[in-house]
Structure formats: C-alpha cells, structure tokens
Design an enzyme around this catalytic site. Sequence first.
Site, PDB file in Angstrom:
ATOM      1  N   SER A 224      -5.628  -4.304   1.293  1.00 48.59           N
ATOM      2  CA  SER A 224      -4.517  -4.161   1.148  1.00 48.59           C
ATOM      3  C   SER A 224      -4.131  -3.876   2.119  1.00 48.59           C
ATOM      4  O   SER A 224      -5.321  -3.373   3.664  1.00 48.59           O
ATOM      5  CB  SER A 224      -4.305  -3.004   0.151  1.00 48.59           C
ATOM      6  OG  SER A 224      -2.222  -2.749   0.904  1.00 48.59           O
ATOM      7  N   TYR A 237      -3.783   5.956  -2.487  1.00 45.55           N
ATOM      8  CA  TYR A 237      -3.490   4.920  -2.889  1.00 45.55           C
ATOM      9  C   TYR A 237      -4.546   3.824  -1.982  1.00 45.55           C
ATOM     10  O   TYR A 237      -4.944   3.045  -2.010  1.00 45.55           O
ATOM     11  CB  TYR A 237      -2.939   3.843  -3.519  1.00 45.55           C
ATOM     12  CG  TYR A 237      -2.426   2.360  -3.049  1.00 45.55           C
ATOM     13  CD1 TYR A 237      -2.351   1.326  -4.308  1.00 45.55           C
ATOM     14  CD2 TYR A 237      -1.687   1.365  -2.868  1.00 45.55           C
ATOM     15  CE1 TYR A 237      -2.728   0.086  -4.450  1.00 45.55           C
ATOM     16  CE2 TYR A 237      -2.067   0.124  -2.557  1.00 45.55           C
ATOM     17  CZ  TYR A 237      -2.325  -0.296  -3.543  1.00 45.55           C
ATOM     18  OH  TYR A 237      -2.261  -1.596  -3.669  1.00 45.55           O
TER      19      TYR A 237
END
Length: 332
Positions: A224, A237
């Site tokens: 990510s 996260y």
Amino acid sequence: MGDFDASRRGLLGGAVLGLAAASTSATAQGSEAGGTPRSGGLRDPRTRFRREPFPEQRQPWPALASKMNPRPDHGETTYRGSGKLNGRRALITGGDSGIGRAAAIAFAREGADVAINYHPSEEPDAREVKALIEQAGRKAVLLPADIRTQKACEDTVRKAIAGLEGLDILVNNAAYQQSKADIMEITDEQFVRTYETNVYHVFRFSKAAIPSLPPGAVIINTVSVNSYDPGEELIDYASTKAAILNLTKGMAKQLAKKGIRVNAVSPGPVWTPLQVAGGQLPGKMGEFGQDTPLGRAGQPAELASLYVTLAADDASFSTGTVVGAHGGKGNP
C-alpha cells in the site's frame, strides 16, 4: 477484499508500465471510462474513470462489490488477454472483489486457472468471479475461509494445490482495514485482527505454498501507499502494510535460491469494498481519492495488468520489486 493503494525506478517503472499497457484493451466504456479514445487509443488518465466524489455509504464488513454505488470496475468488460500466463495456476486471497478480483479476471484471460480465497460471507461476489473465470475458458476453484488461523491458511493452500493440480502463482492480497481518528479508538481486538488478516496470512500462505512452488513460480503481495506514508487514521493497517513490504524484500532474497520470485504491488486510493466497510471515516467518503495529482481514486481494473506483468516470465529479473499505482502521490 482489495487494498488501499508506479514506478520502481526509471527503467523498471517504464518497462513494467509498458508491458502492462500491452496487456490491456485500449477500450473502456461509458462517460466515466473517459469517452472516446484519442488518436492511437490514448486516454487521458484524469478522466478515464470517475472523477466525481463518491456518495456516502456504508456496508457491514466485509461488504460486497455488487452492492457498492457505483460498482467498481474490475475489468469485466475491458481486459483483453494475450496468453502471457498460459497453463499457469494461481491462488489469490481476497479474490472475490476489489484488486484481487481484477487480478483473477486478468489471470484467467491470460490463460491461467485460478483459485480464489474469500470470506464466506462474500459468496455472492465470489460466484460472479467464478463465472467470469469460466467464461475465459479456465478452471475456477472457490475456497471460502476466514484466514485468521494457521489451520485455515494451510488448508486453503492445500485445497488450491489439489484443485488446480499444482501451483505456480500466489497472490497474497486479502486485507482488513478500519479507519479510526484516534489511537485510543483502536481496540486490541481490531489491532490483532488487522495483523492476523494482513500479515500472518502472507507468512502462512507463503510458507504453506513454497514446498510446492517450482522454479519460475511467483509470489506477489499487495502492499500500500501506506507502507511508505501512513495515513493518520490508519496506523494499525499502515503498519501491517509496512511489515508486508519488508517480508516481500526479505523473502525475495531468500527464495531467489529456489528460483522463486517475490514482488509486490502498492496501490493508492482504489475504489474497493474496503472503503465502504469501515475503511473511511464517517462523512469522508466524498473526499476519497480527490487529493491525488490525477484528481480521482483508482479503479481495480487499473492495477490488474501490474499483477500480470510481475507474474509473467517477461519480468524474470524482477524480484524484491514493488510497483506502485498511486495516481501520482506516494512511493515508490
């Protein structure tokens, strides 16, 4: 499940994106897909997909792509294969929707048989993917499981190998994401669940698959933009995605001795069920992706060719590599 996340360095980035462009159709559809192609099939990336803010919405976790407004574009009507993965056998976690679904469609149209893992509550989306894989003339294997335990991970890999009669592509893509404005709002349960889903499954699936992976096989992890630039509302996260990035690079060094390549794709803001199942703070959906230099969020279809490129033999010298799709904002 997809992920919240283009170029490694000059030559590699150019080569990857060049190969990726060759993998996809020059045709998109509708006004949200950018209207009529320009000369040579070129499309303006600023307007190829929806630029308008997304309407506020929420679904219970893990959410279904089929109930999103608008539905994400996974390349269902646009991806055109060219035989890059003929005869290959792939397992994709989170393959029912989002980026995993886009990769599954692309792999099948490139000639691969595909097994997808997904949470049991996502069965309706998974059935759609199965039909799309079979329409491409390839074998589809559905593997519903909550992958937060070692047993579930090992059983899923074993079933995939049996169903596909082997395995040579593993895409670790499934993820859990919940936005919280303050660290004090992140419960211990949420923190543990995020790590179990995001990090532990990458380790466990990889470890279970490696003994069956032949030289030339590939592991692709979804990381990510948060791996490099953590969003302040996604600290748990984001930290998992940084861990997966590190795992990718370490495994690449180790597995090179076995002839197995390990790479990653790093998405930025992409319109997937993660966003409507708690991935955005309440009232913030309309801002999603609007701050990228391209002025919009990405669609899963825009990342599919990156997975194909990293899986194909063309990229045989690429291992330990991360390819980004961030809309102009982020690393690498």
